[in-house]
Write an enzyme that holds these catalytic residues in place. Structure first.
Site, PDB file in Angstrom:
ATOM      1  N   GLY A  21      32.736  37.442  40.733  1.00  0.00           N
ATOM      2  CA  GLY A  21      32.680  37.285  42.141  1.00  0.00           C
ATOM      3  C   GLY A  21      33.402  35.177  42.545  1.00  0.00           C
ATOM      4  CG  HIS A 118      47.534  40.006  39.114  1.00  0.00           C
ATOM      5  ND1 HIS A 118      47.156  42.022  38.693  1.00  0.00           N
ATOM      6  CD2 HIS A 118      48.939  40.417  38.595  1.00  0.00           C
ATOM      7  CE1 HIS A 118      47.623  42.206  37.644  1.00  0.00           C
ATOM      8  NE2 HIS A 118      48.633  41.283  37.561  1.00  0.00           N
TER       9      HIS A 118
HETATM   10  C1  GRF Z   1      40.347  36.965  38.747  1.00  0.00           C
HETATM   11  O1  GRF Z   1      41.590  36.033  37.219  1.00  0.00           O
HETATM   12  C2  GRF Z   1      41.701  37.906  39.496  1.00  0.00           C
HETATM   13  O2  GRF Z   1      42.607  37.131  39.163  1.00  0.00           O
HETATM   14  C3  GRF Z   1      41.204  39.122  39.474  1.00  0.00           C
HETATM   15  O3  GRF Z   1      40.072  39.282  38.909  1.00  0.00           O
HETATM   16  C4  GRF Z   1      39.548  37.921  38.379  1.00  0.00           C
HETATM   17  C5  GRF Z   1      37.974  38.290  39.827  1.00  0.00           C
HETATM   18  O4  GRF Z   1      37.881  37.047  38.465  1.00  0.00           O
HETATM   19  N1  GRF Z   1      42.333  40.177  40.326  1.00  0.00           N
HETATM   20  P1  GRF Z   1      36.301  36.548  40.298  1.00  0.00           P
HETATM   21  O5  GRF Z   1      35.353  38.174  39.735  1.00  0.00           O
HETATM   22  O6  GRF Z   1      36.619  36.612  41.898  1.00  0.00           O
HETATM   23  O7  GRF Z   1      35.937  35.532  39.179  1.00  0.00           O
END
Ligand code: GRF
Length: 231
Positions: A21, A118
């Site tokens: 998160g 992404h």
């Molecule tokens: C991020 O790298 C995002 O691009 C991908 O999942 C990851 C989530 O990271 N979809 P976080 O949970 O927000 O730290």
């Protein structure tokens, strides 16, 4: 255009997560700082152990867990998820590390009102293991993309990209950490454009910023000075 942060003008959001998160935290922090006029009404996770749930709890945001393990198939899960999300009446659904493929039906229900981030320069490397794939390909540049969600996995119209250099000695972990820092910058910015009514998906499925169809995502890189759209 300055963000309106007066109470009542804030865009209702629901954020979907599966993990740590940190992108959720970036949204919370921007909201707190007064630079993002949103009301994060709920954080929903498909995993009870998602670290982001604690972040939401600390910020006083409602949390819900809807485990995919409690459902026999994807359709049933997404129907329940749709109902749960709608209880909070969001105007925008923000996927922030939500590690589930969504059914066309769910996606259609939030057409033009759902973002994903992404970790690649889409259309390069949809799907998983993006950092390793960029390294294996010998790319000198990598990054992250905010896009509208459509039925095609990681294939909806891109809105905003952060480009980061691949440095000598990078492994997937180091590269991921560098990209993630930039994600925390571009995600709140894209959400802010939407909250300010500047960004929309048009009837032809194109992203429009300030009324102009984006033929390519807006680019943000280490060296860029915020100008024009990037304010
Ligand atoms: C991020 O790298 C995002 O691009 C991908 O999942 C990851 C989530 O990271 N979809 P976080 O949970 O927000 O730290």
């Amino acid at each position: 255009m300055a963000a309106e942060t007066t109470a009542g003008a804030r865009l209702p959001l629901v954020v979907l997560i599966s993990g740590g998160g940190s992108n959720l935290q970036a949204l919370i922090d921007a909201e707190r700082a007064g630079t993002l006029p949103v009301d994060i009404r709920a954080v929903i996770s498909n995993r009870a152990d998602a670290g982001g749930l604690a972040r939401a709890g600390r910020a006083g945001i409602a949390t819900r867990v809807l485990s995919h393990r409690d459902f026999g198939n994807r359709e049933d899960y997404d129907r329940a998820l749709d109902g749960l999300v709608r209880e909070f009446e969001p105007e925008l659904v923000v996927l922030a590390g939500f590690m589930r493929i969504l059914t066309p039906r769910f996606v259609a229900g939030f057409r033009g009102r759902m973002f994903n981030i992404h970790p690649s320069l889409l259309p390069k490397y949809p799907g998983l293991h993006t950092h390793q794939r960029a390294l294996d390909a010998g790319d000198t540049e990598h990054g992250a993309t905010v896009h509208f969600v459509t039925e095609e996995l990681d294939g909806g119209p891109p809105v905003l990209q952060a480009r980061v250099p691949v440095l000598p000695g990078d492994d997937a972990e180091r590269l991921a950490a560098r990209v993630l820092e930039h994600e925390h910058h571009i995600y709140p910015l894209a959400v802010r454009w939407f909250a300010d009514g500047r960004l929309a998906l048009d009837a032809e499925g194109r992203a429009r910023l300030d009324g102009e169809a984006l033929r390519a995502p807006i680019q943000l890189d280490d060296a860029s000075t915020p100008v024009g759209h990037l304010s």
